[in-house]
Design an enzyme around this catalytic site. Structure first.
Site, PDB file in Angstrom:
ATOM      1  N   ILE A 155       0.756  -1.057   0.183  1.00 42.99           N
ATOM      2  CA  ILE A 155      -0.039   0.103  -0.075  1.00 42.99           C
ATOM      3  C   ILE A 155       0.869   1.314   0.129  1.00 42.99           C
ATOM      4  O   ILE A 155       1.875   1.524   0.942  1.00 42.99           O
ATOM      5  CB  ILE A 155      -1.035   0.262   1.306  1.00 42.99           C
ATOM      6  CG1 ILE A 155      -1.828  -1.262   1.106  1.00 42.99           C
ATOM      7  CG2 ILE A 155      -1.791   1.150   1.183  1.00 42.99           C
ATOM      8  CD1 ILE A 155      -2.683  -1.663   0.068  1.00 42.99           C
ATOM      9  N   THR A 156       0.654   1.923  -1.100  1.00 44.82           N
ATOM     10  CA  THR A 156       1.524   3.173  -1.105  1.00 44.82           C
ATOM     11  C   THR A 156       0.974   4.366   0.008  1.00 44.82           C
ATOM     12  O   THR A 156      -0.144   4.452  -0.250  1.00 44.82           O
ATOM     13  CB  THR A 156       1.264   3.807  -2.508  1.00 44.82           C
ATOM     14  OG1 THR A 156       1.570   3.085  -3.479  1.00 44.82           O
ATOM     15  CG2 THR A 156       2.230   5.366  -2.562  1.00 44.82           C
ATOM     16  N   ILE A 335      23.192   2.409 -23.609  1.00 40.77           N
ATOM     17  CA  ILE A 335      24.106   3.583 -24.522  1.00 40.77           C
ATOM     18  C   ILE A 335      25.040   4.340 -23.681  1.00 40.77           C
ATOM     19  O   ILE A 335      25.915   4.540 -24.124  1.00 40.77           O
ATOM     20  CB  ILE A 335      23.013   4.585 -24.925  1.00 40.77           C
ATOM     21  CG1 ILE A 335      22.147   4.161 -26.290  1.00 40.77           C
ATOM     22  CG2 ILE A 335      23.388   6.035 -25.312  1.00 40.77           C
ATOM     23  CD1 ILE A 335      20.904   4.775 -26.480  1.00 40.77           C
ATOM     24  N   GLU A 361      -0.962  -1.733 -10.123  1.00 39.13           N
ATOM     25  CA  GLU A 361      -2.350  -1.541 -10.598  1.00 39.13           C
ATOM     26  C   GLU A 361      -2.835  -2.479 -11.874  1.00 39.13           C
ATOM     27  O   GLU A 361      -3.285  -2.017 -12.794  1.00 39.13           O
ATOM     28  CB  GLU A 361      -2.427  -0.045 -10.915  1.00 39.13           C
ATOM     29  CG  GLU A 361      -2.417   0.729  -9.771  1.00 39.13           C
ATOM     30  CD  GLU A 361      -2.748   2.380  -9.890  1.00 39.13           C
ATOM     31  OE1 GLU A 361      -3.478   2.533 -10.867  1.00 39.13           O
ATOM     32  OE2 GLU A 361      -1.964   3.093  -9.498  1.00 39.13           O
TER      33      GLU A 361
END
Length: 378
Positions: A155-156, A335, A361
């Protein structure tokens, strides 16, 4: 003010913000896994913590094109900040905005839109990620109150969030009409933060467990109707997919910009490496992927703005943009060569941060399920 003028102004404002408050701090936040809460207070002052919230509730009253531009631009500076801003706006705030009553909106949205409060959204559990219908967190009615028990993970803002929109089961396991959305404030003694995750990337965006231990809330905390939580969550995730797509776009765009800049400055065999076909063709491929992702996102955002069905389009945007974020960031490291593998250049961080986009999500595989199901129903 026109849509394009709004976007131009937002991008310029966020660019200045990133230069002033994020650029010099992002490496330290990442190394130490620091969640810079004060940044979101400042973003609130810019009106970016309530982008989609109408002005009557203290928000900016803007649409999804402006929202995408904000997430994209802040992500170029630090994907962790972009992720937290997206989770706050498109999950927690948008759930209250979409399904809350007038009283609930008046109560919670001004604090969230101003940045005084930061929001969290609790759906995922230790044993139910994509299989949300079988969640184990329960809400039992006792008088006019509900008692919530269970745990959520990944959970953010699970620890720092001032308010959490929690999905809990109010009926039988597997019944899609047996899930209800509740708003729980941090001051509730039954709401506790659990373990903080030690992550590969997005390290400045806080991710923790949320524990509900005999967490008592009143019926006034229910968003919408009892049993509508599952359908609500799916609708919120439609918009959330656009958020993660914008996050992927910002990562890819940041990695491309750094690659172009470096390939012009880095000389080998007496000339800039950009002049070598092996590098210039890679840059062309990267730029084409970035533009394709941008157009998919623009299409989904336009449908969302016009309240038209966009489940397939948002899933396509999320699927493609998240996968090309990984591809473009990987090419950027290549690169840069050995320097790309060090923390002295930002492409190493884009590389680590990009992978979350293919998982959070709804995984890439879930997006393919959504897209194919809708294709076959057409």
């Amino acid at each position: 003010m026109s849509n394009s003028e709004n976007i131009k102004m937002i991008k310029s404002s966020v660019k200045d913000f990133g230069k002033k408050f994020i650029e010099s701090e992002r490496r330290g936040w990442d190394n130490e896994q620091i969640f810079p809460r004060e940044i979101f207070t400042k973003l609130g002052e810019l009106g970016l913590m309530g982008i989609l919230v109408p002005e009557e509730f203290g928000g900016a009253g803007l649409g999804y094109h402006e929202y995408v531009a904000t997430i994209e631009e802040i992500t170029i500076w630090d994907p962790s900040i972009g992720l937290s801003l997206a989770a706050h706006n498109s999950l927690c705030v948008n759930h209250i905005l979409s399904f809350g009553s007038a009283e609930q909106k008046k109560k919670w949205l001004p604090k969230l839109a101003s940045g005084e409060w930061i929001g969290a959204w609790g759906l995922t559990e230790p044993n139910t990620g994509s299989d949300a219908g079988n969640m184990m967190t329960t809400a039992i009615k006792e008088g006019n109150n509900w008692v919530l028990n269970g745990s959520k993970n990944f959970i953010t803002h699970g620890n720092s969030g001032d308010i959490v929109v929690v999905m809990a089961r109010t009926g039988a396991i597997g019944d899609k009409k047996a899930m209800t959305a509740f708003v729980v404030e941090r001051s509730n003694p039954g709401l506790k933060a659990g373990r903080k995750e030690d992550k590969l990337g997005m390290r400045a965006s806080e991710t923790t467990e949320v524990i509900l231990d005999n967490c008592i809330v009143s019926s006034d905390a229910i968003l919408g109707e009892i049993g509508d939580g599952f359908v609500q969550a799916l609708k919120i995730l439609d918009g959330g997919r656009i958020s993660i797509a914008a996050l992927g776009l910002g990562i890819a765009e940041g990695a491309l910009k750094e690659s172009i800049k470096y390939s012009k400055e880095r000389h080998q065999f007496g000339k800039a490496i950009a002049s070598f076909q092996g590098i210039s063709f890679k840059l062309a491929e990267m730029a084409t992927k970035v533009e394709a992702a941008r157009q998919l996102i623009k299409n989904a955002a336009e449908l969302k703005n016009n309240h038209l069905p966009m489940t397939k389009e948002s899933a396509m945007a999320k699927f493609y943009a998240s996968e090309i974020a990984v591809e473009v960031a990987t090419d950027a490291v290549q690169i840069f060569g050995g320097y790309g593998y060090t923390k002295d250049y930002p492409v190493e961080k884009y590389f680590r941060d990009s992978k979350l986009c293919t998982i959070g999500e709804g995984t890439t595989e879930i997006q393919k399920l959504v897209i194919s199901k809708l294709l076959l129903e057409e």
